[in-house]
Design a protein around this motif. Sequence first.
Motif, mmCIF file in Angstrom:
data_model
loop_
_atom_site.group_PDB
_atom_site.id
_atom_site.type_symbol
_atom_site.label_atom_id
_atom_site.label_comp_id
_atom_site.label_asym_id
_atom_site.label_seq_id
_atom_site.Cartn_x
_atom_site.Cartn_y
_atom_site.Cartn_z
ATOM 1 N N LYS A 5 48.069 32.493 44.279
ATOM 2 C CA LYS A 5 46.909 33.262 44.054
ATOM 3 C C LYS A 5 45.854 33.521 43.465
ATOM 4 O O LYS A 5 44.966 33.913 43.408
ATOM 5 C CB LYS A 5 47.871 35.013 44.597
ATOM 6 C CG LYS A 5 48.833 35.005 45.297
ATOM 7 C CD LYS A 5 49.547 37.138 45.121
ATOM 8 C CE LYS A 5 50.724 36.591 45.513
ATOM 9 N NZ LYS A 5 50.922 38.193 45.541
ATOM 10 N N LYS B 259 50.520 33.497 31.086
ATOM 11 C CA LYS B 259 50.077 33.453 31.797
ATOM 12 C C LYS B 259 48.460 32.713 30.865
ATOM 13 O O LYS B 259 47.478 32.861 30.549
ATOM 14 C CB LYS B 259 49.401 34.150 32.260
ATOM 15 C CG LYS B 259 48.841 34.360 33.681
ATOM 16 C CD LYS B 259 49.614 34.023 34.905
ATOM 17 C CE LYS B 259 49.567 35.234 36.143
ATOM 18 N NZ LYS B 259 49.550 35.088 37.220
ATOM 19 N N GLN C 197 44.760 30.437 33.310
ATOM 20 C CA GLN C 197 43.774 30.406 33.198
ATOM 21 C C GLN C 197 43.131 29.572 33.131
ATOM 22 O O GLN C 197 41.637 29.907 32.375
ATOM 23 C CB GLN C 197 43.353 31.852 34.795
ATOM 24 C CG GLN C 197 42.607 31.197 35.661
ATOM 25 C CD GLN C 197 41.422 32.646 36.328
ATOM 26 O OE1 GLN C 197 41.723 33.232 36.188
ATOM 27 N NE2 GLN C 197 41.343 32.343 37.964
ATOM 28 N N GLU D 214 53.386 27.197 38.998
ATOM 29 C CA GLU D 214 51.709 27.189 39.383
ATOM 30 C C GLU D 214 51.332 28.523 40.247
ATOM 31 O O GLU D 214 52.637 28.407 41.220
ATOM 32 C CB GLU D 214 51.275 26.244 40.287
ATOM 33 C CG GLU D 214 51.526 24.372 39.373
ATOM 34 C CD GLU D 214 50.498 24.597 39.201
ATOM 35 O OE1 GLU D 214 49.013 25.081 39.417
ATOM 36 O OE2 GLU D 214 50.616 24.085 37.641
ATOM 37 N N ASP D 215 50.168 28.753 40.323
ATOM 38 C CA ASP D 215 50.656 30.376 40.884
ATOM 39 C C ASP D 215 49.381 29.848 41.707
ATOM 40 O O ASP D 215 48.648 29.313 42.033
ATOM 41 C CB ASP D 215 49.743 31.085 39.528
ATOM 42 C CG ASP D 215 49.033 33.238 40.338
ATOM 43 O OD1 ASP D 215 49.369 32.925 41.356
ATOM 44 O OD2 ASP D 215 49.079 33.432 39.090
ATOM 45 N N THR E 36 52.003 30.587 35.506
ATOM 46 C CA THR E 36 52.806 31.027 34.797
ATOM 47 C C THR E 36 53.342 30.244 34.102
ATOM 48 O O THR E 36 54.507 29.698 34.689
ATOM 49 C CB THR E 36 53.367 32.126 35.634
ATOM 50 O OG1 THR E 36 52.220 33.346 35.852
ATOM 51 C CG2 THR E 36 54.471 32.993 33.968
#
Length: 157
Positions: free
Chosen positions: A26, A74, A76, A23-24, A32
Amino acid sequence: MNAPNRYELYVLDEGEAPVEVNEDTKIPNAATIKILKQDHTLGNMLRGQLLSMPQVLFAGYKVPHPLHPHFLLKIQTDGTSPPDVVLSEACNQLIGTLSSLESQFKREFSFKEVDGGAGAGGAAGGAFATSDDPYGTGTSTSGAGAWGNNRDDYLDF
């Protein structure tokens, strides 16, 4: 030689997970994903499938180094679904698309087998029977002409 053994590029080691999800922290609703023992082929197909989904805001991949057999994906999303669920849906859709492509491919070649393999009308009626012109420029001496006069002239390899 510095290249790894061929089998190391596609065979998972014992206990090695094929997918790692991170988990990202930011970016909201982003992750990712490291996919092991794969390359640009799967990475580009997954990226394209993800971008066609309405809940995906960003999808991209990179291969960090050509000697390391993995890529980073990646993703989102807009928040309606987590990235790992969206990836699973994209994989299922991609499998369906590829199986449809496979059945269409097999169907076209079954038509070629039914036609006799040498084109309609046997050796004299095929688009390339009397000419070695693979591009169909109209130099055929059989009168068959260029592309389009024979139903399967595009399948003659």
